[in-house]
Design a protein around this motif. Structure first.
Motif, short mmCIF file in Angstrom:
data_model
loop_
_atom_site.label_atom_id
_atom_site.label_comp_id
_atom_site.label_asym_id
_atom_site.label_seq_id
_atom_site.Cartn_x
_atom_site.Cartn_y
_atom_site.Cartn_z
N PHE A 1 0.88 -1.17 0.00
CA PHE A 1 0.00 0.00 0.00
C PHE A 1 0.91 1.22 0.00
O PHE A 1 1.35 1.69 1.03
CB PHE A 1 -0.93 -0.01 1.22
N ASP A 2 1.26 1.67 -1.23
CA ASP A 2 2.22 2.76 -1.34
C ASP A 2 1.50 4.03 -1.77
O ASP A 2 0.66 4.00 -2.67
CB ASP A 2 3.29 2.44 -2.39
N ILE A 3 1.84 5.12 -1.13
CA ILE A 3 1.34 6.43 -1.58
C ILE A 3 2.55 7.30 -1.91
O ILE A 3 3.43 7.51 -1.07
CB ILE A 3 0.49 7.11 -0.50
N ASP A 4 2.59 7.76 -3.16
CA ASP A 4 3.71 8.63 -3.58
C ASP A 4 3.29 10.08 -3.38
O ASP A 4 2.57 10.66 -4.18
CB ASP A 4 4.03 8.35 -5.06
N MET A 5 3.77 10.66 -2.28
CA MET A 5 3.34 12.02 -1.95
C MET A 5 3.93 13.06 -2.88
O MET A 5 3.48 14.21 -2.90
CB MET A 5 3.69 12.36 -0.51
N SER A 6 4.97 12.67 -3.65
CA SER A 6 5.51 13.63 -4.60
C SER A 6 4.56 13.81 -5.78
O SER A 6 4.65 14.80 -6.50
CB SER A 6 6.88 13.19 -5.09
N LEU A 7 3.65 12.84 -5.99
CA LEU A 7 2.68 12.96 -7.07
C LEU A 7 1.36 13.53 -6.57
O LEU A 7 0.61 14.15 -7.33
CB LEU A 7 2.41 11.58 -7.68
N CYS A 8 1.07 13.33 -5.31
CA CYS A 8 -0.24 13.67 -4.76
C CYS A 8 -0.57 15.14 -4.98
O CYS A 8 0.30 16.00 -4.87
CB CYS A 8 -0.28 13.36 -3.27
N MET A 9 -1.82 15.42 -5.36
CA MET A 9 -2.23 16.81 -5.56
C MET A 9 -3.18 17.29 -4.47
O MET A 9 -3.78 18.34 -4.59
CB MET A 9 -2.88 16.97 -6.93
N TYR A 10 -3.32 16.48 -3.43
CA TYR A 10 -4.08 16.90 -2.23
C TYR A 10 -5.52 17.25 -2.55
O TYR A 10 -6.05 18.22 -2.03
CB TYR A 10 -3.38 18.08 -1.53
N CYS A 11 -6.17 16.45 -3.45
CA CYS A 11 -7.55 16.75 -3.76
C CYS A 11 -8.47 16.16 -2.70
O CYS A 11 -9.61 16.60 -2.53
CB CYS A 11 -7.93 16.20 -5.13
N GLY A 12 -8.01 15.12 -2.02
CA GLY A 12 -8.81 14.55 -0.96
C GLY A 12 -9.90 13.60 -1.42
O GLY A 12 -10.72 13.17 -0.62
N LEU A 13 -9.94 13.26 -2.72
CA LEU A 13 -11.00 12.37 -3.21
C LEU A 13 -10.89 10.98 -2.58
O LEU A 13 -11.90 10.36 -2.25
CB LEU A 13 -10.90 12.25 -4.73
N CYS A 14 -9.68 10.49 -2.40
CA CYS A 14 -9.48 9.15 -1.87
C CYS A 14 -10.04 9.03 -0.45
O CYS A 14 -10.58 7.99 -0.07
CB CYS A 14 -8.01 8.77 -1.91
N THR A 15 -9.93 10.11 0.32
CA THR A 15 -10.43 10.02 1.68
C THR A 15 -11.95 10.02 1.70
O THR A 15 -12.57 9.50 2.61
CB THR A 15 -9.93 11.21 2.52
N GLU A 16 -12.55 10.59 0.66
CA GLU A 16 -14.01 10.63 0.64
C GLU A 16 -14.60 9.28 0.27
O GLU A 16 -15.67 8.91 0.77
CB GLU A 16 -14.49 11.70 -0.35
#
Lengths: 239, 173, 421
Positions: A176-191
């Motif tokens: 379960f990897d999250i690449d924070m250098s790509l993340c755009m902080y839209c927050g859709l995944c948390t929803e």
């Protein structure tokens, strides 16, 4: 001549007034926030706290994650990578287990003797096959025979606060990897997360995670060791 | 000639003065000429120091370098866009200029020849007393009081004239 | 005054003497000559020894002194640049440089190293020779000023008998360097800056010189050490309090010297919002650093001169005691004036050219002439500096300040409408 002298007066007077203003500022405390070295925001003027719901770094509570991959699908920039393993039918990582939470905060993992696993306050509970414990030395001393492979302990109903059943594992996440250098902080995944285990940190740690190497920004949330039977102690310790 | 430190520095200053003066009259670039004049004036100030005329040396620097040369440079920079120039001299003017130069040379030679007790002041090692006080006495309390006052009145008139020329036109109302 | 002097001067001890041993140039020169006479010459062959220049030793010692001088004094701007940045930060409630070294004390060193490695750009259309020469002219002149400043009784490079006049002369040569830099850069910003600078420095030299003249009239000497020696009887013998006119002259001198060193509010030659950086726009790397060092050295130099002329030099507040006296006292007083300059810099906006010239020609020069006249009359009334004359002077200054405060309050109350000047 009158104007000339008045001009001199005004010149000197206004300069002195200006100098009084600046020297007052000279003795004011400074407002500079030495950011990476100072974290006490409250002590500084004009610095707000981080608001609730701030979209900081993504964090996944892997214990609650069911590996549904909804977040991976909805991510617009594909920064989440999930791979899971489903065990063949009939296999499982461990048998069903019970976790006994004592009132003093101790957790003991084992299997409760007897068929009926309902707990009443009058009953005493006997745990066998204890694999892990977390708590005071006093409780640990009661485990018997101490040091043996299979340990047994008995707790009275007054001591126990609750008992949780930990189901056997037939599916687990390899990655379960999250690449924070790509993340755009839209927050859709948390929803879309059905178990609310994927969250964005709205604390200071959710902001200060700059790294010198881009590869350090790939965060791994899979805890392989959690699923190995002997390693449950690590899970407890990590929490 | 005996080699001493004093001689060495003296000839250094003399060489500096003459060389830069030559540059002033030969160089095409007029700004270079002006800056070269600065070196000349410094050299002359140094020679004044060797004559133990310290006040005069400092005055030389303060008036000529700090004042007049700055004015010359202002003039050069603000008036002419052409810096390289070939000076064309008529034959008659060449003759006249040569004559004047010759007369100046003869005057200087006469002064040098007629100066009594022409000697090197530093030879016997005695230091002369500072000149500032004596200059002050001569100018303000001695035979040169009248010329000094006349010159100062002349300068005052020049100052007033400059202020008059440069002032704004006052409109009658 | 003499009984007063004797009363206060009895327990004489000098802290600075024990901290700073006598540095006497003449001793060094004598030592070098003796060394050559007694040690070097006997070991040389006869033919060489007879023609050996004994004064070579003198030259060597002079060069060594100059080397120490040039080596030590650039450290002063190093400190002053940091001080400027820290003080300006303080005035704006900031902290200033904090990253290089503890509290950023090594910031200037880091900047210097950076400047050393920067490209040394020379404008191809400019005048190469003069462009290269200009920083050295300014640097040399601003450091030559230090030769005549008496830092303490013993720390004094040379005691000219025309000391203050020499300083005036040398510092007027700086204009030539400025014009040289501005013209040779072949840039309109540089030329504008240098012309502004020249006009400003030439103008402000007049009130500066006239203020110095009041001091020279009182002391009857141009020598810096004699000027200091005449202020040796405590704070009330300092020349600023000697007459009411020198009190005014001090402020004219100080403000004119701020204009001389091109600092805000008189920084038209380097006005960054108008003409980039003025005469040193085209300079980079170490040549720029030379300008920078010279600027801060100048700043300290004019403060030191003001201290020497008006604030007692290395003489202390009380005669015989070393409160604010000696070398440390001198440096503290000078740095105090430097702080005042920085304070003014962060208080006042930049003047317009016409305001600049108005201030100089319509206010400073007439008042300075009035000062000279007044000092002359004062000298006729009180030919000797006595307790009576000092008390009268201090009383006049005090009453004058109080009256000015009262009158200023009333005058400013009926403030006329602002009109374009």
């Amino acid at each position: 001549m009158d104007k000339y002298i008045r001009n001199i007066y005004r010149g000197v007077y206004t300069v002195l007034v200006g100098m009084r203003v600046t020297i007052r500022q000279f003795f004011e405390p400074n407002v500079t926030h030495q950011y990476p070295y100072e974290h006490d925001y409250e002590k500084k003027r004009n610095v707000r706290e981080i608001p609730k719901g701030y979209r900081g770094q993504l964090y996944n509570r892997i214990e609650d994650c069911i590996g549904c991959k909804k977040c991976e699908m909805i991510c617009p920039v594909d920064c989440i990578t999930i791979t899971g393993t489903k065990l063949p039918r009939g296999e499982q990582l461990w048998d069903s287990m019970n976790v006994v939470h004592l009132k003093d905060g101790t957790e003991v993992i084992g299997i409760i003797e007897g068929d009926d696993k309902k707990i009443k306050s009058e009953d005493s509970i006997t745990l066998t096959n204890i694999t892990s414990r977390l708590g005071s030395q006093e409780v640990i001393d009661r485990l018997e025979p101490s040091g043996a492979e299979s340990r047994t302990a008995t707790f009275s109903g007054d001591e126990v606060s609750r008992v949780v059943t930990r189901n056997p594992v037939v599916f687990y996440l390899d990655q379960f990897d999250i690449d924070m250098s790509l993340c755009m902080y839209c927050g859709l995944c948390t929803e879309v997360c059905p178990t609310e285990c994927l969250v964005m940190k709205d604390s200071l740690e959710g902001i200060e995670y700059s790294k010198f190497d881009r590869s350090d920004l790939i965060f791994n949330f899979d805890k392989q060791e959690m699923y190995s039977k002997g390693g449950t102690e690590d899970v407890e310790a990590a929490d | 000639m005996e080699f001493t430190l004093t001689n060495f520095i003296f000839y250094g200053f003399a060489l500096m003065t003459i060389a830069s003066a030559l540059v002033v009259v030969t160089v095409r670039n007029i700004v270079h000429a002006a800056f070269s004049l600065m070196v000349t004036l410094f050299g002359v100030a140094g020679l004044y120091v060797f004559l133990q005329a310290d006040f005069l040396a400092a005055t030389q620097v303060i008036v000529y370098v700090g004042g007049i040369l700055v004015l010359i440079l202002f003039g050069v920079m603000m008036t002419s866009g052409r810096l390289e120039m070939r000076i064309h001299i008529e034959r008659g003017q060449l003759l006249l200029g040569g004559l004047i130069s010759l007369m100046l040379l003869m005057l200087l030679l006469t002064v040098i020849a007629n100066t009594p007790a022409w000697k090197n002041l530093t030879d016997d090692g005695t230091e002369l007393p500072p000149t500032t006080e004596r200059i002050g006495e001569l100018i303000l309390n001695g035979p040169f009081l009248l010329p000094f006052e006349v010159v100062s009145v002349l300068l005052l008139v020049a100052l007033i004239g400059a202020a008059l020329i440069s002032r704004k036109e006052v409109r009658d109302e | 005054m003499s009984d007063f002097r004797a009363m206060l001067a009895s327990p004489h001890f000098n802290v600075s003497e024990s901290f700073f041993p006598n540095i006497n140039l003449q001793d060094g020169l004598n030592w070098a000559e003796e060394f050559i006479q007694n040690v070097v010459l006997p070991r040389l062959p006869e033919a060489v020894a007879s023609h050996f220049p004994v004064e070579l030793g003198t030259v060597l010692v002079m060069f060594a002194c100059a080397g120490i001088f040039v080596g030590v004094f650039p450290l002063l701007p190093l400190v002053l640049v940091l001080a400027e940045r820290k003080v300006s930060a303080r005035f704006q409630n900031r902290t200033g440089p904090m990253r290089v070294g503890p509290w950023g004390v090594l910031q200037t060193l880091a900047d210097g190293v950076k400047l050393l490695f920067k490209e040394d750009y020379i404008p191809p259309q400019g005048d190469r020779f003069l462009f290269l020469l200009a920083p050295y002219v300014i640097f040399a002149c601003s450091f030559a000023v230090f030769a005549a400043i008496p830092f303490s009784q013993s720390i004094l490079v040379s005691d000219f008998n025309i000391g203050i006049f020499y300083i005036m002369a040398i510092s007027s040569v700086i204009v030539m360097g400025v014009i040289m830099a501005g013209w040779s850069s072949n840039s309109k910003w540089s030329l504008l800056g240098s012309l502004r600078s020249a006009a400003q420095i030439v103008s402000y030299e007049i009130p500066l010189g006239l203020s110095i003249l009041t001091i020279v009239m009182l002391v009857e000497s141009l020598s810096m050490s004699e000027i200091v020696a005449s202020q040796s009887n405590g704070i009330f013998s300092w020349l600023i309090f000697r007459t009411p006119f020198t009190f005014i002259a001090f402020f004219i001198f100080f403000i004119s010297s701020i204009a001389e060193v091109n600092r805000t509010p008189f920084d038209l030659p380097e006005a960054e919002s108008e003409i980039v950086a003025g005469f040193h726009t085209e300079y980079s790397g170490m040549r720029f650093a030379l300008f920078f060092i010279a600027e801060y050295a100048n700043m300290f130099a004019v403060s030191a001169i003001a201290v020497t002329l008006f604030l007692g030099g290395w003489e202390g507040v009380l005669p015989g005691y070393d409160i604010l006296g000696g070398f440390p006292g001198f440096v503290i007083k000078s740095l105090g004036l430097v702080f005042l300059m920085m304070w003014l810099r962060w208080t006042l906006p930049r003047l317009r050219v016409d305001q600049l010239m108005n201030l100089c020609w319509k206010y400073f020069i007439p008042i300075a002439f009035f000062n000279i006249l007044g000092t002359g009359i004062w000298g006729l009334i009180f030919p000797e500096d006595t307790l009576i004359s000092t008390s009268i002077s201090c009383a006049i200054i005090y009453i004058g300040l109080i009256a000015a405060y009262k009158v200023a309050g009333r005058t400013l109350a009926q403030r006329p409408a602002p009109q374009p000047s």
